[in-house]
Design an enzyme around this catalytic site. Structure first.
Site, PDB file in Angstrom:
ATOM      1  N   HIS A 247       0.826  -1.208   0.000  1.00  0.00           N
ATOM      2  CA  HIS A 247       0.000   0.000   0.000  1.00  0.00           C
ATOM      3  C   HIS A 247       0.857   1.253   0.000  1.00  0.00           C
ATOM      4  O   HIS A 247       0.516   2.261  -0.621  1.00  0.00           O
ATOM      5  CB  HIS A 247      -0.930   0.001   1.222  1.00  0.00           C
ATOM      6  CG  HIS A 247      -2.150  -0.831   1.013  1.00  0.00           C
ATOM      7  ND1 HIS A 247      -2.961  -1.240   2.026  1.00  0.00           N
ATOM      8  CD2 HIS A 247      -2.685  -1.335  -0.119  1.00  0.00           C
ATOM      9  CE1 HIS A 247      -3.959  -1.960   1.538  1.00  0.00           C
ATOM     10  NE2 HIS A 247      -3.804  -2.036   0.242  1.00  0.00           N
TER      11      HIS A 247
ATOM     12  N   ARG B 148      -4.920 -12.092 -19.398  1.00  0.00           N
ATOM     13  CA  ARG B 148      -4.217 -13.382 -19.307  1.00  0.00           C
ATOM     14  C   ARG B 148      -4.829 -14.177 -18.163  1.00  0.00           C
ATOM     15  O   ARG B 148      -4.406 -14.052 -17.012  1.00  0.00           O
ATOM     16  CB  ARG B 148      -2.730 -13.160 -19.030  1.00  0.00           C
ATOM     17  CG  ARG B 148      -1.937 -12.563 -20.185  1.00  0.00           C
ATOM     18  CD  ARG B 148      -0.466 -12.452 -19.808  1.00  0.00           C
ATOM     19  NE  ARG B 148       0.403 -12.270 -20.935  1.00  0.00           N
ATOM     20  CZ  ARG B 148       0.917 -11.094 -21.315  1.00  0.00           C
ATOM     21  NH1 ARG B 148       0.640  -9.992 -20.652  1.00  0.00           N
ATOM     22  NH2 ARG B 148       1.728 -11.022 -22.363  1.00  0.00           N
TER      23      ARG B 148
ATOM     24  N   ARG C 263      -8.618 -13.994 -22.822  1.00  0.00           N
ATOM     25  CA  ARG C 263      -7.937 -15.124 -23.457  1.00  0.00           C
ATOM     26  C   ARG C 263      -8.142 -16.365 -22.603  1.00  0.00           C
ATOM     27  O   ARG C 263      -7.961 -16.320 -21.379  1.00  0.00           O
ATOM     28  CB  ARG C 263      -6.440 -14.823 -23.580  1.00  0.00           C
ATOM     29  CG  ARG C 263      -5.688 -15.996 -24.198  1.00  0.00           C
ATOM     30  CD  ARG C 263      -4.253 -15.662 -24.447  1.00  0.00           C
ATOM     31  NE  ARG C 263      -3.477 -15.630 -23.216  1.00  0.00           N
ATOM     32  CZ  ARG C 263      -2.193 -15.285 -23.170  1.00  0.00           C
ATOM     33  NH1 ARG C 263      -1.564 -14.913 -24.273  1.00  0.00           N
ATOM     34  NH2 ARG C 263      -1.543 -15.283 -22.037  1.00  0.00           N
TER      35      ARG C 263
ATOM     36  N   GLU D  94       0.294 -16.288 -32.799  1.00  0.00           N
ATOM     37  CA  GLU D  94       1.577 -16.251 -32.090  1.00  0.00           C
ATOM     38  C   GLU D  94       2.453 -17.449 -32.450  1.00  0.00           C
ATOM     39  O   GLU D  94       3.462 -17.700 -31.825  1.00  0.00           O
ATOM     40  CB  GLU D  94       1.352 -16.163 -30.575  1.00  0.00           C
ATOM     41  CG  GLU D  94       0.474 -17.263 -29.994  1.00  0.00           C
ATOM     42  CD  GLU D  94       0.272 -17.128 -28.487  1.00  0.00           C
ATOM     43  OE1 GLU D  94       1.065 -16.466 -27.811  1.00  0.00           O
ATOM     44  OE2 GLU D  94      -0.703 -17.726 -27.986  1.00  0.00           O
TER      45      GLU D  94
ATOM     46  N   ASN E  90       5.458 -11.984 -28.527  1.00  0.00           N
ATOM     47  CA  ASN E  90       6.381 -12.611 -27.577  1.00  0.00           C
ATOM     48  C   ASN E  90       6.661 -14.053 -27.996  1.00  0.00           C
ATOM     49  O   ASN E  90       7.810 -14.483 -28.047  1.00  0.00           O
ATOM     50  CB  ASN E  90       5.792 -12.611 -26.160  1.00  0.00           C
ATOM     51  CG  ASN E  90       5.370 -11.230 -25.720  1.00  0.00           C
ATOM     52  OD1 ASN E  90       5.765 -10.248 -26.329  1.00  0.00           O
ATOM     53  ND2 ASN E  90       4.562 -11.144 -24.684  1.00  0.00           N
ATOM     54  N   ASP E  91       5.588 -14.775 -28.297  1.00  0.00           N
ATOM     55  CA  ASP E  91       5.779 -16.149 -28.751  1.00  0.00           C
ATOM     56  C   ASP E  91       6.121 -16.198 -30.233  1.00  0.00           C
ATOM     57  O   ASP E  91       6.949 -17.004 -30.651  1.00  0.00           O
ATOM     58  CB  ASP E  91       4.516 -16.978 -28.473  1.00  0.00           C
ATOM     59  CG  ASP E  91       4.508 -17.478 -27.042  1.00  0.00           C
ATOM     60  OD1 ASP E  91       5.566 -17.947 -26.576  1.00  0.00           O
ATOM     61  OD2 ASP E  91       3.461 -17.372 -26.374  1.00  0.00           O
TER      62      ASP E  91
ATOM     63  N   ARG F 117      14.156 -17.567 -25.706  1.00  0.00           N
ATOM     64  CA  ARG F 117      14.783 -16.341 -25.214  1.00  0.00           C
ATOM     65  C   ARG F 117      15.456 -16.517 -23.867  1.00  0.00           C
ATOM     66  O   ARG F 117      16.257 -15.704 -23.443  1.00  0.00           O
ATOM     67  CB  ARG F 117      13.796 -15.189 -25.215  1.00  0.00           C
ATOM     68  CG  ARG F 117      12.963 -15.034 -23.984  1.00  0.00           C
ATOM     69  CD  ARG F 117      12.201 -13.763 -24.023  1.00  0.00           C
ATOM     70  NE  ARG F 117      10.771 -14.023 -23.971  1.00  0.00           N
ATOM     71  CZ  ARG F 117       9.879 -13.104 -23.684  1.00  0.00           C
ATOM     72  NH1 ARG F 117      10.242 -11.877 -23.504  1.00  0.00           N
ATOM     73  NH2 ARG F 117       8.614 -13.400 -23.608  1.00  0.00           N
TER      74      ARG F 117
ATOM     75  N   CYS G 101      -0.938  -7.828 -29.132  1.00  0.00           N
ATOM     76  CA  CYS G 101      -0.865  -7.752 -27.679  1.00  0.00           C
ATOM     77  C   CYS G 101       0.494  -8.192 -27.150  1.00  0.00           C
ATOM     78  O   CYS G 101       0.709  -8.240 -25.944  1.00  0.00           O
ATOM     79  CB  CYS G 101      -1.989  -8.537 -27.025  1.00  0.00           C
ATOM     80  SG  CYS G 101      -1.992 -10.270 -27.490  1.00  0.00           S
TER      81      CYS G 101
HETATM   82  C1  PEP Z   1       2.539 -13.262 -26.756  1.00  0.00           C
HETATM   83  O1  PEP Z   1       2.959 -14.412 -26.897  1.00  0.00           O
HETATM   84  O2  PEP Z   1       2.954 -12.278 -27.419  1.00  0.00           O
HETATM   85  C2  PEP Z   1       1.500 -12.976 -25.759  1.00  0.00           C
HETATM   86  C3  PEP Z   1       0.935 -11.786 -25.678  1.00  0.00           C
HETATM   87  O3  PEP Z   1       1.172 -13.982 -24.906  1.00  0.00           O
HETATM   88  P1  PEP Z   1       2.024 -14.312 -23.583  1.00  0.00           P
HETATM   89  O4  PEP Z   1       3.066 -13.239 -23.437  1.00  0.00           O
HETATM   90  O5  PEP Z   1       1.046 -14.344 -22.478  1.00  0.00           O
HETATM   91  O6  PEP Z   1       2.578 -15.646 -23.932  1.00  0.00           O
HETATM   92 MG    MG Z   2       1.939 -16.104 -25.971  1.00  0.00          MG
END
Ligand code: PEP
Ligand code: MG
Length: 570
Positions: free
Chosen positions: A186, A293, A329, A428, A451-452, A462, A499
């Site tokens: 807090h 998520r 999702r 992705e 990201n994926d 990564r 995203c």
């Molecule tokens: C992604 O893979 O870009 C994504 C938004 O999903 P997460 O990062 O939750 O795997």
């Molecule tokens: Mg992902």
């Protein structure tokens, strides 16, 4: 230099005011007149409630409504019938008020501290705070008030409690250093709301720093520099000015639509992991949620959340967003997201294995429970469903068939839901990007998960330092996947968002605008910066940049070119 947790951004330069709590020790003593002691206890509680109400009113003015609610939480604790009633029972049994209340509070602290939920653990700090407040009144100890601190004061305190924070005058306190507390405490929330740079959990800060000592607090980097040199003072004064300039500039983008320089409009939404994060979306001026998520609801617990628990979470997010879009999702587990109680088998290659939509389609009941909860929540907001890790049309069809089956069941039961709920997918995987033309015919929307997608396209993990150099969304191969997905989505007439982290990458933004991305979903603190980046470019300029970038052969060339173009536009 002392390192700590970067809890509230910005740089403060000033002199230390060490706040030492007066001792609240007491010697327990038996009471002769328990009824009178109960009265003394009740009157102390009332005094503290009145004080806390004043603090809440002050915080409402200086920090905001949400912060005031923290103090109002203290009032509820003070009024808690169990805490109050049991204390009075102990007093009637002969204990003095100090002893009775302390032991009851300590018991509550013990219970809250052992809970897994971060919010509940936070309650432990709140109980400690009210215990100290009440003991101060009972023992007649003068309260530490920092409202009289002079301008340029950096507060140094072991533990910053909300009630101490409530006394802070915004103009006078330029920094906060504590020995305890994390980013989500807090105190951190209050420091951020008051926009005061704060470094929390700075090891042994109280013994290493002195009252009146000059100090720099870098709340963005989480460091404290005692007795700064002339050069350090100059360096940090410049940093502070740059930070304040940037913040003021970004503030101009608050409350505005997200427009390119030619007036073309984009949607700028946020990624969240918990329903209450929807508040942050609104605080940062996000236009909705592009990715909830949901796996976070399944983590840090010992059993699958029930339909009711999930429904409550999705409904809460929808209600907070008041009609703004909310893309939920479905469960994306596996890979690096482990949920021990599901008992997933150890796999040689978890990123390629039994995860996300693959797992859900094989665990129909778990999946349908989630779909039922999402559908039920769809009666309370603009909710859409999104499947993760799609690689082929069959998976999308199977997922949609389960949505339809669940809808039928709800209809039979007369439970309301949005019959026209949209079902889209994350793009992705390299497979999904390559067949985005066919997927676009059956998905209501796409959201690109860079990201994926970056990892799968470049075949690199990564987490593996030896191949990390390949992990970049600016790799020509990844850019082609992105371009193709957006083009195929557009040709089929469906909206395409992003995203993954790349949606907030200022170098990539002109390319995404050129390709035709319609929705950017970023972390809440990145909203204003992303809106500003988008405002830099017309579609025509973006097209020119994209054409050149797509003609380059290597990631390095792309990065060099885009960084030059972006710097020139600033
Ligand atoms: C992604 O893979 O870009 C994504 C938004 O999903 P997460 O990062 O939750 O795997
Ligand atoms: Mg992902």
């Amino acid at each position: 230099m002392i390192k700590g947790t970067a809890a509230s951004d910005g740089i403060g330069i000033g002199k230390i005011l060490l706040i030492e709590e007066a001792s609240l020790e007491f010697t327990p003593h038996p009471v002769e007149d328990p009824a009178a002691e109960v009265e003394r206890f009740r009157s102390a509680v009332n005094t503290l409630i009145a004080q806390t109400e004043r603090d809440a009113a002050m915080l409402r003015e200086t920090a905001g409504e949400k912060e005031a609610l923290i103090m109002e939480g203290h009032i509820s604790l003070l009024n808690d019938p169990a805490l109050k009633g049991e204390t009075e029972n102990l007093i009637m049994g002969g204990q003095c008020a100090e002893e009775a209340y302390s032991s009851m509070c300590d018991m509550f602290v013990g219970i809250f501290s052992s809970m897994e939920d971060e919010m509940m653990r936070q309650r432990a700090a709140d109980v400690r705070d009210i215990k100290a407040g009440l003991l101060r009144i009972l023992l007649g100890v003068r309260e530490v008030r920092i409202s009289d601190a002079p301008k340029g004061t950096v507060i140094l305190i072991k533990e910053l409690t909300p009630s101490v924070t409530a006394g802070i005058k915004k103009g006078n306190i330029v920094g906060i250093i504590t020995e305890t507390g994390g980013k989500t405490s807090h105190s951190a929330i209050l420091a951020r709301a008051l926009e005061i740079p704060a470094v929390l959990s700075a090891a042994n800060a109280v013994s290493r720093l002195e009252n009146g000592q000059p100090v720099i607090v870098d709340g963005s980097a989480g460091i404290v520099i005692p007795d700064p040199s002339f050069d350090q003072l100059n360096e940090y004064t410049e940093k502070r000015e740059a930070y304040l300039r940037e913040r003021a500039e970004l503030e101009q983008f608050r409350g505005r639509r997200t427009l390119g320089a030619d007036g073309a409009e984009y949607e700028l939404v946020c990624n969240i992991g918990k329903p209450e994060d929807a508040n942050k979306v609104l605080d940062h001026d996000g236009e909705g949620v592009g990715l909830f998520r949901t796996e976070f609801l399944f983590m840090d617990r010992s059993a699958i959340p029930t339909e009711e628990e999930q429904f409550a979470a999705y409904q809460q997010a929808a209600l907070i967003l008041k009609g703004k879009p909310l893309i939920i999702r479905t469960l994306d587990i596996g890979g690096d997201k482990e949920i021990p109680y599901l008992g997933l088998e150890k796999e040689e290659n978890p990123f390629m294995g039994f995860r996300a939509i693959r797992y859900c389609l094989k665990n129909r009941e778990l999946f349908k429970t989630q779909l039922r909860a999402i559908l039920r929540a769809s009666a309370f907001g603009d909710i859409k469903i999104m499947f993760p890790l799609i690689t082929c049309v069959e998976e999308l069809r199977a997922g949609k068939a389960l949505v339809e089956e669940t809808k039928k069941e709800l209809t039979v039961l007369g439970i309301p839901f949005n019959k026209d709920i949209e079902v889209g997918i994350m793009v992705e995987t390299a497979a999904a990007a390559m067949i985005s033309d066919v997927l676009a015919k059956e998905a209501a929307f796409f959201s690109i998960g860079t990201n994926d997608l970056t990892g799968y396209t470049m075949s690199c993990d990564r987490g593996n330092a030896n191949v990390a150099y390949l992990y970049s969304a600016l790799q020509p191969a990844v850019l082609r996947m992105i371009e193709r997905t957006i083009r195929c989505g557009r040709q089929a007439g469906i909206p395409v968002g992003m995203c993954g982290e790349a949606a907030a990458n200022e170098m990539l933004i002109p390319l995404l605008m050129s390709f035709g991305l319609t929705e950017f979903s970023v972390s809440a603190p990145s909203v204003l910066r992303t809106r500003k980046c988008i405002s830099r470019w017309t579609k025509l300029e973006a097209d020119g940049i994209a054409e050149k970038a797509m003609s380059l052969a290597t990631e390095q060339e792309v990065a060099d070119y885009l960084s030059k173009v972006v710097s020139a536009a600033k």
